[in-house]
Design an enzyme around this catalytic site. Structure first.
Site, PDB file in Angstrom:
ATOM      1  N   LYS A  21       0.884  -1.172   0.000  1.00 34.59           N
ATOM      2  CA  LYS A  21       0.000   0.000   0.000  1.00 34.59           C
ATOM      3  C   LYS A  21       0.913   1.211   0.000  1.00 34.59           C
ATOM      4  CE  LYS A  21      -3.112   2.865   2.552  1.00 34.59           C
ATOM      5  NZ  LYS A  21      -3.649   3.227   3.859  1.00 34.59           N
ATOM      6  N   GLY A  70      -7.780   9.697   9.550  1.00 35.54           N
ATOM      7  CA  GLY A  70      -8.124   9.898  10.962  1.00 35.54           C
ATOM      8  C   GLY A  70      -9.074  11.041  11.224  1.00 35.54           C
ATOM      9  N   ALA A 102      -9.332   6.081   4.030  1.00 35.29           N
ATOM     10  CA  ALA A 102      -9.220   7.305   4.824  1.00 35.29           C
ATOM     11  C   ALA A 102     -10.509   8.089   4.827  1.00 35.29           C
ATOM     12  CB  ALA A 102      -8.085   8.204   4.345  1.00 35.29           C
ATOM     13  N   GLY A 103     -10.877   8.519   6.008  1.00 34.33           N
ATOM     14  CA  GLY A 103     -12.017   9.407   6.148  1.00 34.33           C
ATOM     15  C   GLY A 103     -13.243   8.767   6.773  1.00 34.33           C
ATOM     16  N   ALA A 151      -9.038   2.270   9.468  1.00 30.76           N
ATOM     17  CA  ALA A 151      -8.120   2.084  10.589  1.00 30.76           C
ATOM     18  C   ALA A 151      -8.684   2.824  11.808  1.00 30.76           C
ATOM     19  CB  ALA A 151      -6.721   2.569  10.231  1.00 30.76           C
ATOM     20  N   SER A 152      -8.473   4.150  11.850  1.00 31.67           N
ATOM     21  CA  SER A 152      -8.849   4.923  13.042  1.00 31.67           C
ATOM     22  C   SER A 152     -10.311   4.766  13.428  1.00 31.67           C
ATOM     23  CB  SER A 152      -8.568   6.407  12.807  1.00 31.67           C
ATOM     24  OG  SER A 152      -7.228   6.605  12.446  1.00 31.67           O
TER      25      SER A 152
END
Lengths: 68, 264, 264, 68, 264, 264, 68, 68
Positions: C99, C160, C186-187, C208-209
């Site tokens: 990635k 994040g 992301a987001g 992730a976050s």
């Protein structure tokens, strides 16, 4: 005697009852999901046989359909 | 809140938080399959003039599916019509529960606040368990709660419009103030709308057209059921705050120095 | 599209369409539980300077969970750093998959278009299977596809930030044009964001976050997994169109006449 | 011989190899998720024992961590 | 519609389409300057218990500015309070015009639909020229028009919230149906909000806090006045449609061939 | 910031903050009138193969209007084409100023980041004053500034799409970081879009299609000019914060007690 | 005679009128932007001099302020 | 001599210059808003008369139009 059933004019013999109307529509007396209003008021199922119609009566026989 | 808490409305509990509206299905078979995929325990039905030509009652379908019936007063434009219709429904379905609709405009099918409150008050007085379809107006929702409704059912957007929740702010104000369940009714167009409703804190979602008029109603029923669960879980899981700037998910400390110019 | 189709990236197939980022978990136990609830088959990991004090490798956790590793180049600000990091990752994890992240700004962690394309081209030449984290710029996404990337991973909003998909228009343009899988990266802040991404047509979502930093990561992992499924199903089910006006879900014909004034 | 390992100055005997550095960090030679760069270039695991460091060498030993 | 048409409310015409709310100004001097910059011809005022310590009436300021007074019933929570307050206002200001507010909640200051309709009906009967502050509910707006209100004043968002128009859809439905002027009241936070209101088709905008509580009220008054004009003009000018793809503003035909490889 | 500050680009100052794109007008007369109503001081023009049949140069119109010319490189798909076109423009218009466009996709007309940076760098080296049309990517905007561009011109949405500012977040990040003027280019559909751009903090707005293709271009030119002024003023005036709940504009203290039940 | 004026108890001589109350508050009889309610009903300005208060009267004297 | 001017094939006498081409297109030599590229390179106005075309030359003569 002229009455209106679900918006259609009907001629019924004098002394006809709500039960007679329901029967005319081919509805079994114990059919679920059916109710009747006479002149804008609900007639409970137990009173169908005893409730006689008057000349000009407005009978609505409603049944369950899909709805949101 | 616990995610596995049942939905409590009046004296009843439901494991499912998706209520299925049964209007708009092309046939009973599609309804039956959507019913199953939705895992709904409560389905709305309406009353219309008996059609002697129609064979097979929707009630048989719903009974086979093991769901309960929540009659509505769809199509009523006055408090009086809605009250009489509720009484007819009590006769027809042997239930005191009624999803109360009093419409004020036939193009948007938006509720009429004044008639709605009047009908709700009268039906509560008549012993009904009243779940009113209402606008997203928080003051109106409180009035409905104050007259004894057991839940409030604000719209996200007009019935069948699929526009989702046009004003999440109003829905969240209703949620803050309500002591009865808040069920998002009308406007859901697809799964993410239902997830969002639950994330806002709604107690349940009612869907009719989004499912019944989807190209594949059973698949959409399953999608929206999963979305309701997802939104409920996400609400309980405590989402991260929105931030203006990034927050690295990979730690920034410990980066290797890979610049060869220092070496040799 | 069939909803049950596996996700195909390069020569591989995955049953799950949720990729889990492993950064931000408070401990390995929480990661393990989120991993399980997410049903992810692919998890990103990063490389940082070895910390002799740290005991127990994240790789053990991921191996126990039965997931595969997708190394990233998080933290790299130049093509050169990212390329060397990718080669380190190939050594460390015995995989050609990478990635690719090349960041251009440390406050927003947004990608640097020019360095990203350069790094992608070089890594493809070096035999890597490259999945680049990119902006929502359709032209950049096409360039990355043109240099041989096997997927594109546009952001919804900064890493994040939990701001969801700020510009669904751009994501949908990328989807229209891409012949490789599009993975929203992301987001995502909560379940409905993931559902929306899939409804737009994304092939998968990376989180992730949103999971690791939720109050209850395992619950959020489950919520987002359900939302990904819900969104994918809803996409396939063919949603109703958005309409300006209402469309009754209950038939309007057959209303009873309940106005007593005509009677008697 | 002075080298830098993961940003820290270290003194190592002449002839020290990458494998020696990895060992110093308490890493088993077969440990998964570990890689080494010497002066900005990757040293594959098989070459760790044979790769000697020079004075001033910049060694980076990296390992897997959680990342997004 | 002609852009230079005056605003007609009841039997009156106004050149300005910005109504200024006079609450929230730090002092009369700031009010006077904002009044001038706004070019408003109509300003709302309220009634409160006479404060013997206060010197200099707001009416002197407004008279000097040459504007007319539109009294409101701010702070009233019942139809009865609002009706009595309107009668007090008729006495105090010698005008039949009343901006009718009947609030249902002290945190959001949202109107109470039921009390509002009752008060409007009574005041119309008492000969008042009634301009009701209302929600963005189209059915409620029509009811208010039906009982004889000369305009409707739907909110964009709660008073003083500066959140702009939360639900432009509802405002546009009100605009489609109304035969009386629609004045956006409450919610404007800055100039673009006012421009948007006028572009939707509103006949006028009322602003209080956006101007009075801005850092520089006179500058904001001027800004919002320009924005009202801009929005009105833009509405009349016929905007381009929204398109999914680009449309070149520079012609695409006639590009020169600047590729040297064909030459020599 | 002072509202009356001129716009400074490179060594020039402009009183107007609206730049007019001259493409898309039905005829020179409409352009002339829009030019006047816009009060623009700078107008973009393009170069295409000379058409011997065309009579009357657009330059005569612009000279009569007293505006200056900003040539563009519209239609170029490579850095090389854009560079040569810029040199042609320098010859044709005797100006070093160039609005640099390097397009990457003919359906969306979005810029190509890689070619754009390359062209910008070369043109700066050739002594041009470069104003690049760019995406809303903050990292790309900074690169363009870093190679010596005197302004950055991010898009709100695709050229001619009229979709406004799709991602205000990205525009605001560009504004925070930029030390050169930020000119919103592309996407404005109507007046409120322009006001919003200025409220975000943009230094100027460029409009072509929104004006030239409006039903009444002169009226829209005036509308957008007013909106630019309104937005700039509003930015300077210091808007009220957005609040979740209401804040009364009318004081809540001093309400009269109008409940008769206490009396007599 | 005890009355309440704008929420404050006041003692007034028997026979006191609305006009007396207004005067007590230092308001000129022709002041613009002022109105009076007595026991929840409006008293028009022309009736101020003739309107006597009763024991326990609730008088509200209101004036213009800035409002939205 | 065959050349291409603005995409159209043209036959010109040997020794023809850029100025001749511009003239052919009815453009005054001092016309504003006009520029010329020859084989992908700009020819400044002052060099138009002296710049001869070769066989196969690609001449582009461009002029100002409205653009965004």
């Amino acid at each position: 005697m002229n009455v209106t059933v679900n918006g259609q004019p009907r001629e019924l013999p004098a002394g006809a009852t709500v039960a007679n109307v329901v029967d005319l529509l081919d509805v079994a007396p114990e059919a679920r999901g059916v109710a009747v209003a006479l002149d804008g008021e609900v007639v409970t199922r137990s009173r169908w046989p005893a409730t006689e119609l008057r000349e000009g009566a407005l009978v609505e026989v409603v049944a369950a359909i899909g709805g949101g | 809140m616990s995610v596995s808490d049942p939905l409590r409305i009046a004296n009843r509990e439901f494991g499912s938080r998706l209520i299925l509206g049964t209007g708009g299905f092309a046939n009973h078979e599609l309804l039956a399959r959507a019913c199953e995929e939705s895992r709904a325990e409560l389905c709305t039905v309406a009353l219309r003039r008996l059609d002697p030509a129609s064979r097979g009652s929707i009630l048989d379908v719903l009974q086979a599916a093991g769901v309960e019936v929540l009659p509505n007063t769809a199509g009523c434009f006055t408090a009086r019509d809605a009250v009489v219709t509720a009484h007819l429904a009590r006769e027809a379905f042997e239930t005191d529960w009624i999803k109360l609709e009093v419409i004020g405009d036939d193009r948007t099918l938006l509720p009429d606040a004044v008639e709605l409150v009047a009908a709700a008050e009268e039906l509560v007085g008549d012993g009904f368990v009243v779940l009113p379809y209402t606008t997203d107006d928080p003051v109106l929702a409180r009035r409905l709660e104050d007259v004894g409704c057991v839940a409030v059912m604000p719209l996200g957007s007009p019935i069948g419009s699929g526009m989702g929740i046009r004003n999440p702010y109003n829905i969240s104000i209703i949620l803050e103030q309500s002591e009865v369940p808040v069920i998002l009714d009308a406007g859901v167009g697809t799964a993410s709308d239902a997830a969002l409703a639950m994330e806002l804190g709604c107690d349940a979602v009612l869907c009719a057209s989004a499912i019944s008029r989807a190209h594949d109603p059973a698949a959409m029923a399953r999608a929206i059921r999963l979305a309701v669960d997802a939104g409920r879980l996400a609400r309980g899981a405590g989402r991260i705050p929105r931030r203006r700037y990034a927050q690295a998910s990979t730690p920034e400390a410990g980066m290797a120095d890979l610049d060869a110019s220092l070496g040799a």
